[in-house]
Enzyme design. Sequence first.
Site, PDB file in Angstrom:
ATOM      1  N   HIS A 184      33.690 -53.404  89.197  1.00 46.44           N
ATOM      2  CA  HIS A 184      32.942 -53.436  90.471  1.00 46.44           C
ATOM      3  C   HIS A 184      33.853 -53.164  91.663  1.00 46.44           C
ATOM      4  CE1 HIS A 184      29.840 -55.543  88.076  1.00 46.44           C
ATOM      5  NE2 HIS A 184      30.873 -56.192  87.574  1.00 46.44           N
ATOM      6  N   SER A 240      46.847 -32.238 107.789  1.00 45.49           N
ATOM      7  CA  SER A 240      45.735 -32.099 108.731  1.00 45.49           C
ATOM      8  C   SER A 240      46.163 -31.181 109.866  1.00 45.49           C
ATOM      9  CB  SER A 240      45.369 -33.474 109.281  1.00 45.49           C
ATOM     10  OG  SER A 240      44.708 -33.341 110.529  1.00 45.49           O
ATOM     11  N   LYS A 278      49.108 -36.972 108.206  1.00 41.28           N
ATOM     12  CA  LYS A 278      48.232 -36.992 107.033  1.00 41.28           C
ATOM     13  C   LYS A 278      48.803 -36.252 105.824  1.00 41.28           C
ATOM     14  CE  LYS A 278      44.164 -37.638 107.155  1.00 41.28           C
ATOM     15  NZ  LYS A 278      43.080 -38.480 106.851  1.00 41.28           N
ATOM     16  N   ASN A 328      46.708 -35.375 102.468  1.00 41.52           N
ATOM     17  CA  ASN A 328      45.377 -35.568 101.894  1.00 41.52           C
ATOM     18  C   ASN A 328      45.296 -35.136 100.427  1.00 41.52           C
ATOM     19  OD1 ASN A 328      44.378 -36.467 104.387  1.00 41.52           O
ATOM     20  ND2 ASN A 328      44.016 -34.357 105.060  1.00 41.52           N
ATOM     21  N   GLU A 335      39.993 -34.332  95.362  1.00 41.16           N
ATOM     22  CA  GLU A 335      38.656 -34.261  95.965  1.00 41.16           C
ATOM     23  C   GLU A 335      37.911 -33.020  95.485  1.00 41.16           C
ATOM     24  OE1 GLU A 335      40.016 -36.634 100.002  1.00 41.16           O
ATOM     25  OE2 GLU A 335      39.759 -34.473 100.049  1.00 41.16           O
ATOM     26  N   TYR A 393      13.531 -12.090  73.290  1.00 38.11           N
ATOM     27  CA  TYR A 393      14.358 -11.867  74.481  1.00 38.11           C
ATOM     28  C   TYR A 393      13.505 -11.727  75.736  1.00 38.11           C
ATOM     29  CZ  TYR A 393      17.689  -9.898  77.771  1.00 38.11           C
ATOM     30  OH  TYR A 393      18.468  -9.694  78.881  1.00 38.11           O
ATOM     31  N   GLN A 438      19.543 -13.134  80.976  1.00 30.35           N
ATOM     32  CA  GLN A 438      20.719 -12.574  81.643  1.00 30.35           C
ATOM     33  C   GLN A 438      21.366 -13.601  82.594  1.00 30.35           C
ATOM     34  OE1 GLN A 438      21.013  -8.299  82.785  1.00 30.35           O
ATOM     35  NE2 GLN A 438      20.807  -9.069  84.868  1.00 30.35           N
TER      36      GLN A 438
HETATM   37  N1  ARG Z   1      22.277  -7.246  80.571  1.00 29.55           N
HETATM   38  C1  ARG Z   1      21.373  -7.779  79.625  1.00 29.55           C
HETATM   39  C2  ARG Z   1      21.613  -9.296  79.484  1.00 29.55           C
HETATM   40  O1  ARG Z   1      22.612  -9.711  79.894  1.00 29.55           O
HETATM   41  C3  ARG Z   1      21.550  -7.141  78.300  1.00 29.55           C
HETATM   42  C4  ARG Z   1      20.351  -7.217  77.434  1.00 29.55           C
HETATM   43  C5  ARG Z   1      19.289  -6.338  77.947  1.00 29.55           C
HETATM   44  N2  ARG Z   1      18.187  -6.291  77.055  1.00 29.55           N
HETATM   45  C6  ARG Z   1      16.982  -5.802  77.447  1.00 29.55           C
HETATM   46  N3  ARG Z   1      16.050  -5.836  76.548  1.00 29.55           N
HETATM   47  N4  ARG Z   1      16.783  -5.372  78.636  1.00 29.55           N
HETATM   48  O2  ARG Z   1      20.800 -10.040  78.977  1.00 29.55           O
END
Ligand code: ARG
Length: 461
Positions: A156, A277, A283, A285, A290, A317, A322
Amino acid sequence: MSLWGGRFQEGLHPAFDSFNRSLPFDRRLWPADIEGSRAWARAHVAAGSLSTREGKRLEQSLAKLAKELSKDDSSLRASAAEDIHSYVESRLVDDLGPLGKKLHAGRSRNDQVATDLRLYCKQRVTELDATLVALMAALVTLAEREATTPLPGYTHLQRAQILTVGHHALAYVEMLARDRSRLADAAKRLDECPLGSGALAGTGFPIDRKALAKDLGFRRPARNSVDAVSDRDFVAELLFVAGLSAAHLSRLSEDWIFYASQEAGFLELSDAVTTGSSLMPQKKNPDSLELIRGKGARILGRLTGFLACLRSLPLAYNKDLQEDKEALFESLDTWEACLTVARLCVEGARFDAARLEAACLSGYLNATELADYLVDKGLPFREAHDQVGQLVRLGLERGEELAEIPLDLAREISPVLDKAFVKALGIDAVLAHRRSQGGANPRLVKREVQRWKKELAKEKP
Ligand code: ARG
């Protein structure tokens, strides 16, 4: 050159083009993209879909590109390509003409990017592990030097019991060791090869995925093509490992910022990691600590941000994925920098033994010891606790520490006290008494230091 122009009649709006492009940040994946492409060429040769000669020429061109980029990546930096995969392929076509256009058969950027990123992570895990070990070694060296230096321990943020600087430092070594094991665990799970999964359904060429995985140094091929291109668990895991480790570093920073304050005065950081500072000449620091504390917050932000992104994605996907890269790169870079700066802080830290000793002698850090002493004299602990509480109150009234209260007065509260209690309350006696395994006893701390030194010596290449 775009990889997908055929269906389109008009170009991208420039604002969307820069919104969409990942080359400015995924260009660091070039070694992995080239390595993956070379292995893909070999896999096609093995499958009979490229001739040996074609495979060789593709590989040579890729090797030439790798050599160029490792010396000078200005063409990569200047490129307008959409991403690293488009860039590497465009260079292949520039170099080899029609043959360059053959390599992408049966492959998608979806399995390609998942493969590149895993290869990249494997490399980074090795580097980060070494950086963790270096910080652990610095802390162990500090613990060895300061194994007997007393340190007020707090709960504490109130003075609680006496520790040693070495024992406190080794607490952080334990945390970092767990970070290492989490990193190794994440590395085990990410060690699967997505290549050969195509866009999502697998590839139409007779690619030997097991051989391909082995060729790229992966433990095995990913088992399910849909999962292989959609899975970014490994990114989330590494963000968590980085985030938790950064939290450990932030706690160390928090402790040491306080130690370095004038109020505590336990510790002076080296000039190499402190700043002055612009206004106040006196100072010094602890900006390094930090910033370690502050930057840890970024990693947590990246972790929660990326999980929020991932949880809303249907299979397989989606371009949202990305977003994985900036989160990953920024977090691992930040974590690595925090580890390095923390090591510099530890290496240059000077503890003030006299000041620490004085601090351990005030604030009743030995009250628990006195209660234990009374228990040894036969008192039930609850009674001992109560009597010592009264002695503390008396001490506060008289402006005295426990060992300074005159024996006759002390005996009015605790009749079993004898004059040996003063000695039992000294710093060395108190520390020596904390002898259970894992305790602050300097002998045990020294033994732990030796154990860690042996363990870390195994890591040296
Ligand atoms: N630059 C894309 C990424 O980082 C690569 C994959 C792209 N795939 C697609 N089906 N457009 O995810």
